[in-house]
Design a protein around this motif. Structure first.
Motif, short mmCIF file in Angstrom:
data_model
loop_
_atom_site.label_atom_id
_atom_site.label_comp_id
_atom_site.label_asym_id
_atom_site.label_seq_id
_atom_site.Cartn_x
_atom_site.Cartn_y
_atom_site.Cartn_z
N TYR A 47 -0.61 11.77 -7.37
CA TYR A 47 -0.53 10.85 -6.23
C TYR A 47 -1.82 10.08 -6.05
O TYR A 47 -1.80 8.90 -5.70
CB TYR A 47 -0.16 11.60 -4.96
N VAL A 50 -1.68 7.14 -8.30
CA VAL A 50 -0.77 6.12 -7.78
C VAL A 50 -1.49 5.33 -6.70
O VAL A 50 -1.46 4.09 -6.68
CB VAL A 50 0.53 6.75 -7.23
N TYR A 54 -2.37 1.20 -6.81
CA TYR A 54 -1.82 0.26 -5.83
C TYR A 54 -2.77 -0.06 -4.68
O TYR A 54 -2.38 -0.71 -3.72
CB TYR A 54 -0.51 0.82 -5.28
N ALA A 60 2.12 -2.38 -1.28
CA ALA A 60 2.24 -1.08 -1.97
C ALA A 60 3.23 -0.15 -1.28
O ALA A 60 4.07 0.45 -1.95
CB ALA A 60 0.87 -0.42 -2.07
N LYS A 63 6.78 -1.34 -1.95
CA LYS A 63 7.14 -1.14 -3.36
C LYS A 63 7.37 0.34 -3.67
O LYS A 63 8.35 0.70 -4.33
CB LYS A 63 6.05 -1.68 -4.28
N LEU A 64 6.47 1.18 -3.19
CA LEU A 64 6.60 2.61 -3.46
C LEU A 64 7.80 3.21 -2.74
O LEU A 64 8.49 4.07 -3.29
CB LEU A 64 5.31 3.34 -3.09
N SER A 65 8.05 2.74 -1.52
CA SER A 65 9.22 3.23 -0.77
C SER A 65 10.50 2.94 -1.55
O SER A 65 11.38 3.80 -1.67
CB SER A 65 9.30 2.56 0.60
N LYS A 67 10.75 2.40 -4.78
CA LYS A 67 10.74 3.18 -6.03
C LYS A 67 11.11 4.63 -5.76
O LYS A 67 11.78 5.27 -6.57
CB LYS A 67 9.38 3.07 -6.70
N ILE A 68 10.69 5.16 -4.62
CA ILE A 68 11.03 6.54 -4.27
C ILE A 68 12.55 6.68 -4.18
O ILE A 68 13.13 7.64 -4.68
CB ILE A 68 10.35 6.96 -2.96
N ALA A 96 5.44 7.17 1.10
CA ALA A 96 4.61 6.14 0.46
C ALA A 96 3.28 5.99 1.19
O ALA A 96 2.23 5.86 0.54
CB ALA A 96 5.36 4.82 0.42
#
Length: 103
Positions: A47, A50, A54, A60, A63-65, A67-68, A96
């Protein structure tokens, strides 16, 4: 009297804001920690890596939310991240934000 007010304000703030521990607890509950760790690569990236990747991306968390929830591939190598339909949008955002705080 000032001490009582200060302690009360601090307690209210602590209880109303999600803590980093609560987010790590959520990550464990949603099985994220089966493939990820905070400070070392497992199946997926650490993490903290990551968060570093980002760090300058103003989108970020969004985007991460996504992707999760939807999963993804190709960003961190050949192993794809599966979709996580059991994670709600609110939980994905909380996760995220926590990931981004692990720098």
């Amino acid at each position: 009297m000032k001490n009582v007010l200060f302690v009360s304000a601090a307690l209210i703030a602590a209880l109303s804001a999600p803590s980093a521990f609560a987010s790590q607890e959520l990550a464990q509950k949603k099985n994220c920690m089966a493939c990820h760790a905070v400070d070392k690569k497992l199946v997926g990236p650490a993490y903290k890596d990551v968060a570093a990747k980002y760090a300058k991306d103003k989108d970020a968390v969004k985007k991460l939310s996504e992707k999760i929830i939807k999963g993804g591939s190709g960003v961190w190598g050949p192993v794809p991240m599966p979709a996580n339909a059991q994670v709600s949008p609110a939980e994905a955002e909380q996760l995220a934000k926590w990931v981004m705080s692990t720098k």
